[in-house]
Design a protein around this motif. Structure first.
Motif, PDB file in Angstrom:
ATOM      1  N   ASP A  87      53.128 -69.563   9.854  1.00 46.08           N
ATOM      2  CA  ASP A  87      54.163 -68.642  10.316  1.00 46.08           C
ATOM      3  C   ASP A  87      53.625 -67.216  10.352  1.00 46.08           C
ATOM      4  N   ALA A  88      52.977 -66.808   9.250  1.00 46.57           N
ATOM      5  CA  ALA A  88      52.477 -65.432   9.143  1.00 46.57           C
ATOM      6  C   ALA A  88      51.388 -65.149  10.168  1.00 46.57           C
ATOM      7  N   ALA A  89      50.543 -66.144  10.463  1.00 49.55           N
ATOM      8  CA  ALA A  89      49.501 -65.952  11.468  1.00 49.55           C
ATOM      9  C   ALA A  89      50.120 -65.714  12.839  1.00 49.55           C
ATOM     10  N   SER A  90      51.180 -66.471  13.155  1.00 47.64           N
ATOM     11  CA  SER A  90      51.853 -66.305  14.444  1.00 47.64           C
ATOM     12  C   SER A  90      52.634 -65.000  14.497  1.00 47.64           C
ATOM     13  N   LEU A  91      53.354 -64.696  13.423  1.00 50.58           N
ATOM     14  CA  LEU A  91      54.159 -63.478  13.412  1.00 50.58           C
ATOM     15  C   LEU A  91      53.284 -62.230  13.347  1.00 50.58           C
ATOM     16  N   GLY A  92      52.129 -62.326  12.684  1.00 45.33           N
ATOM     17  CA  GLY A  92      51.264 -61.161  12.512  1.00 45.33           C
ATOM     18  C   GLY A  92      50.766 -60.585  13.822  1.00 45.33           C
ATOM     19  N   TRP A  93      50.274 -61.450  14.727  1.00 44.33           N
ATOM     20  CA  TRP A  93      49.765 -60.902  15.993  1.00 44.33           C
ATOM     21  C   TRP A  93      50.914 -60.365  16.842  1.00 44.33           C
ATOM     22  N   ARG A  94      52.115 -60.940  16.700  1.00 42.38           N
ATOM     23  CA  ARG A  94      53.264 -60.457  17.469  1.00 42.38           C
ATOM     24  C   ARG A  94      53.666 -59.051  17.019  1.00 42.38           C
ATOM     25  N   LEU A  95      53.697 -58.828  15.702  1.00 48.90           N
ATOM     26  CA  LEU A  95      54.020 -57.494  15.201  1.00 48.90           C
ATOM     27  C   LEU A  95      52.931 -56.493  15.582  1.00 48.90           C
ATOM     28  N   ALA A  96      51.672 -56.932  15.515  1.00 45.45           N
ATOM     29  CA  ALA A  96      50.580 -56.052  15.936  1.00 45.45           C
ATOM     30  C   ALA A  96      50.705 -55.699  17.410  1.00 45.45           C
ATOM     31  N   ALA A  97      51.132 -56.661  18.229  1.00 45.69           N
ATOM     32  CA  ALA A  97      51.298 -56.395  19.657  1.00 45.69           C
ATOM     33  C   ALA A  97      52.380 -55.354  19.904  1.00 45.69           C
ATOM     34  N   ILE A  98      53.425 -55.356  19.052  1.00 41.39           N
ATOM     35  CA  ILE A  98      54.466 -54.325  19.152  1.00 41.39           C
ATOM     36  C   ILE A  98      53.892 -52.963  18.747  1.00 41.39           C
ATOM     37  N   LEU A  99      53.207 -52.923  17.609  1.00 37.25           N
ATOM     38  CA  LEU A  99      52.650 -51.657  17.125  1.00 37.25           C
ATOM     39  C   LEU A  99      51.608 -51.095  18.081  1.00 37.25           C
ATOM     40  N   ASN A 100      50.827 -51.969  18.693  1.00 37.98           N
ATOM     41  CA  ASN A 100      49.768 -51.521  19.605  1.00 37.98           C
ATOM     42  C   ASN A 100      50.296 -51.166  20.992  1.00 37.98           C
ATOM     43  N   GLY A 101      51.574 -51.447  21.231  1.00 37.89           N
ATOM     44  CA  GLY A 101      52.149 -51.131  22.536  1.00 37.89           C
ATOM     45  C   GLY A 101      51.870 -52.161  23.604  1.00 37.89           C
ATOM     46  N   TRP A 102      51.397 -53.338  23.228  1.00 45.11           N
ATOM     47  CA  TRP A 102      51.114 -54.378  24.211  1.00 45.11           C
ATOM     48  C   TRP A 102      52.400 -55.065  24.681  1.00 45.11           C
ATOM     49  N   LEU A 103      53.318 -55.333  23.736  1.00 45.53           N
ATOM     50  CA  LEU A 103      54.534 -56.082  24.049  1.00 45.53           C
ATOM     51  C   LEU A 103      55.759 -55.369  23.489  1.00 45.53           C
ATOM     52  N   ALA A 104      56.879 -55.495  24.187  1.00 42.18           N
ATOM     53  CA  ALA A 104      58.159 -55.040  23.653  1.00 42.18           C
ATOM     54  C   ALA A 104      58.612 -56.029  22.574  1.00 42.18           C
ATOM     55  N   PRO A 105      59.431 -55.586  21.607  1.00 38.94           N
ATOM     56  CA  PRO A 105      59.834 -56.492  20.522  1.00 38.94           C
ATOM     57  C   PRO A 105      60.468 -57.787  20.998  1.00 38.94           C
ATOM     58  N   ASP A 106      61.343 -57.724  22.023  1.00 39.52           N
ATOM     59  CA  ASP A 106      61.991 -58.967  22.451  1.00 39.52           C
ATOM     60  C   ASP A 106      60.981 -59.953  23.031  1.00 39.52           C
ATOM     61  N   ILE A 141      44.883 -52.651  29.304  1.00 35.65           N
ATOM     62  CA  ILE A 141      45.952 -52.528  28.302  1.00 35.65           C
ATOM     63  C   ILE A 141      45.416 -52.412  26.884  1.00 35.65           C
ATOM     64  N   GLY A 142      44.108 -52.380  26.720  1.00 33.70           N
ATOM     65  CA  GLY A 142      43.519 -52.132  25.403  1.00 33.70           C
ATOM     66  C   GLY A 142      43.508 -53.314  24.464  1.00 33.70           C
ATOM     67  N   ILE A 143      43.518 -54.523  24.994  1.00 33.69           N
ATOM     68  CA  ILE A 143      43.447 -55.710  24.136  1.00 33.69           C
ATOM     69  C   ILE A 143      41.982 -56.109  23.950  1.00 33.69           C
ATOM     70  N   PRO A 144      41.489 -56.194  22.719  1.00 29.97           N
ATOM     71  CA  PRO A 144      40.126 -56.694  22.508  1.00 29.97           C
ATOM     72  C   PRO A 144      39.993 -58.088  23.106  1.00 29.97           C
ATOM     73  N   SER A 165      51.068 -53.376  33.036  1.00 31.80           N
ATOM     74  CA  SER A 165      50.628 -53.608  31.656  1.00 31.80           C
ATOM     75  C   SER A 165      51.438 -54.700  30.977  1.00 31.80           C
ATOM     76  N   SER A 166      52.760 -54.629  31.070  1.00 33.82           N
ATOM     77  CA  SER A 166      53.585 -55.618  30.374  1.00 33.82           C
ATOM     78  C   SER A 166      53.389 -57.008  30.958  1.00 33.82           C
ATOM     79  N   VAL A 167      53.224 -57.091  32.281  1.00 28.89           N
ATOM     80  CA  VAL A 167      53.000 -58.382  32.937  1.00 28.89           C
ATOM     81  C   VAL A 167      51.697 -58.993  32.457  1.00 28.89           C
ATOM     82  N   VAL A 168      50.643 -58.166  32.409  1.00 26.59           N
ATOM     83  CA  VAL A 168      49.329 -58.656  31.976  1.00 26.59           C
ATOM     84  C   VAL A 168      49.387 -59.121  30.523  1.00 26.59           C
ATOM     85  N   ALA A 169      49.993 -58.301  29.651  1.00 29.49           N
ATOM     86  CA  ALA A 169      50.046 -58.648  28.228  1.00 29.49           C
ATOM     87  C   ALA A 169      50.812 -59.945  28.014  1.00 29.49           C
ATOM     88  N   GLU A 170      51.942 -60.100  28.689  1.00 29.05           N
ATOM     89  CA  GLU A 170      52.720 -61.325  28.525  1.00 29.05           C
ATOM     90  C   GLU A 170      51.962 -62.530  29.084  1.00 29.05           C
TER      91      GLU A 170
END
Length: 597
Positions: free
Chosen positions: A415-434, A533-536, A584-589
């Motif tokens: 769970d934490a591995a899945s949730l961790g990258w999602r929260l990082a994506a929000i903080l990094n500006g890659w994805l909106a929270p929803d 979009i700045g994703i490694p 950017s949002s299309v690419v990230a998603e």
């Protein structure tokens, strides 16, 4: 940063049972070196993680290594790892959990496996006694199958307080781009919405709450109360954009998420757990089980009795723990079910010995240390996430599993591995929270359901016959852990099988292509999209002539994986729609979110 005293504690680990029973042992040995890293709580954070057990620490580790910006705080009611608890739990660490931790530091799994306190000759086997034949069962259940061919990592068997201390050390000292602080000895008192954010009231604690099993049969229904600091209450309020509950079965965060009440099958009977010391116990068991592997557990079921087992806890200290599983509370002895029995460890040890079909008596050298009579559960939260204000649940806060199979902590780490990258994506500006939270609950609920189905079925098998699933490659146990990809085929929404030549990007996305010709054709567009979009990112080519690669890809030749190695895209030759020319949002998603066919 971690202090030198912490490094010393990890170099010479002492189990909590040794600390409790050793004359002159420093009572605060672990807690004194693991006090709060930041003494004052921040006034405002982007993410507040509540709970600093293996799941919360894994989530913190994910954010340390994935988040490029943002402010994160972790709060945990207990100052000591595992709260100083002596309840044996969460000792089996799967290869997949080790794989998650290895993405932060390749040496960390090896360090954690080095904390194992089993005898050197002990194998990861469960051996069983056939009471009808008065002989060992011919098939041992080998836990090594959790690793072989599934992962580049291997399993571990380590007491939770010891590896939890190692995780605390890593979170304290690892390099970071985000601002992350940990605060041990703080308990959540209240959490309410304030202008779309969380206003969380915390109180400094002398001692945090305990595992629900330590409070008896109705432990889950009782409040997880922490003891305030002596000398007066110290409270502080923290504002948080996102609140994450990794705070166990009696989660205070879950109570603040509408619709998140636990539901499901409920209690799965009752269990008696006993910790005891018995010099010569291993030799006694080996005489009875001659010809079987010197396993970590010895399992019994007498005719007309209930399943019982003895597990090695600390080989050098000759410490063991045992289980007796009852189909219901009424099937247990009355002195246990009246609530007073588990308070008498000596009597509980007698009940354990009586349930085990041992050829030799344990004798007066068997010394009871602790006992608990408690309820294992099959429960899952009705809802795992909240959009406004943003909240999420992970681990026991989201679901509960019976210990049969050793899934609980490992599913929580997933769970934490899945949730961790999602929260990082929000903080990094890659994805909106929803967008980031979309799919989390469905994906992880499916993982819990697979393991829960196995646990319920296996428990029923134990109750009826005392036999265990024989395990093995591609068997029910591995299928519960991995899902459909247990057959070695890559599938969208599931972890990419371990493949020769596939080195994944732990901080971003990976393009895995079969054959150099296709790699040359699609890699430039893939890298350009990630750069925008700045994703490694990383691209790697694998050899289709390798059997594992051919089995994984079938008719496909291209896969994309997100940071936790889950496949988000699988095709014959093309990148996802929108990657080459989308915003950017299309690419990230397109790169990060799984869209199953």
């Amino acid at each position: 940063r971690a202090s030198s005293s912490l490094e010393g504690a990890l170099a010479r680990p002492l189990s909590p049972w040794r600390l409790a029973g050793a004359a002159g042992a420093p009572s605060g040995m672990l807690s004194s070196s693991l006090s709060s890293i930041a003494f004052g709580l921040p006034e405002k954070v982007d993410v507040l993680v509540v709970g600093g057990g293996p799941v919360g620490l894994t989530l913190a580790g994910q954010l340390l290594h994935l988040a490029q910006r943002g402010r994160v705080a972790l709060v945990e009611a207990n100052e000591e790892p595992c709260g100083g608890s002596r309840l044996p739990k969460a000792q089996l660490i799967s290869a997949l959990t080790m794989e998650t931790w290895s993405r932060w530091d390749a040496a960390l799994p090896r360090k954690i496996r080095g904390l194992c306190r089993l005898r050197p000759e002990t194998t990861m086997d469960l051996v069983s006694w056939d009471s009808d034949k008065q002989a060992p069962r011919s098939t041992a259940v080998g836990l090594q199958a959790l690793s072989e061919g599934l992962s580049k990592e291997s399993h571990g068997w380590v007491q939770q307080p010891l590896y939890e201390a190692a995780l605390r050390s890593h979170v304290a000292s690892a390099p970071r781009e985000c601002e992350l602080t940990t605060h041990y000895g703080w308990n959540v008192v209240d959490a309410t919405e304030t202008d779309g954010e969380w206003s969380v009231v915390l109180e400094q604690t002398e001692r945090g709450g305990r595992h629900y099993a330590e409070d008896g049969l109705d432990g889950l229904a009782t409040d997880d109360t922490a003891a305030p600091k002596a000398g007066g209450r110290v409270r502080q309020t923290v504002l948080a954009r996102v609140l994450v509950g990794c705070d166990g079965g009696r989660s205070s965060v879950r109570r603040r998420v509408p619709g998140a009440d636990l539901c499901g099958q409920g209690g799965l009977g009752a269990s008696l757990t006993v910790v005891f010391r018995r010099p010569g116990m291993e030799a006694l068991l080996r005489r009875q089980f001659a010809g079987t592997p010197p396993g970590v557990a010895y399992c019994f079921k007498k005719e007309g009795g209930w399943p019982a087992s003895v597990w090695q806890l600390d080989g050098a200290a000759e410490l063991y723990f045992g289980f007796v599983s009852f189909p219901s509370v009424s099937d247990a002895p009355a002195w246990l079910s009246d609530g007073a029995g588990a308070a008498d460890p000596a009597k509980a040890l007698e009940a354990l010995e009586a349930a085990c079909d041992c050829a030799e008596p344990w004798g007066p050298d068997a010394e009871a240390r602790d006992s608990w009579f408690w309820t294992p559960y099959s429960l899952c939260a009705g809802k795992w996430t909240l959009q406004r204000p943003s909240a999420a649940l992970a681990g026991d806060a989201a679901h509960l599993l019976s210990p049969v199979g050793g899934f609980g902590m490992n599913v929580g780490v997933g769970d934490a591995a899945s949730l961790g990258w999602r929260l990082a994506a929000i903080l990094n500006g890659w994805l909106a929270p929803d967008a980031a939270f979309s799919g989390y609950e469905a994906e992880r609920r499916e993982a819990w359901a697979r393991c829960n189905d196995y646990v319920v079925s296996e428990r029923a098998r134990l109750m009826s016959s005392g036999s265990r699933d024989a395990g093995g490659r591609g068997g029910a146990y591995e299928t519960a852990l991995l899902g459909a990809c247990v057959d070695g085929r890559a599938r969208v929404g599931l972890r990419l099988p371990s493949l020769p030549g596939a080195l994944l990007e732990a901080r971003g996305v990976t393009l895995v292509v079969v054959g150099d010709d296709l790699a040359a054709a699609v890699e430039p567009a893939f890298r350009a999209a990630c750069d925008r979009i700045g994703i490694p990112c990383r691209a790697c080519s694998v050899d289709g002539a390798e059997a594992a690669v051919a089995a994984a890809f079938g008719d496909h030749r291209l896969a994309i994986c997100r940071p936790d190695a889950v496949v988000t895209h699988l095709s014959a030759a093309s990148l996802p729609d929108g990657v080459a020319d989308g915003g950017s949002s299309v690419v990230a998603e397109a790169l990060l979110l799984s869209r199953r066919p």
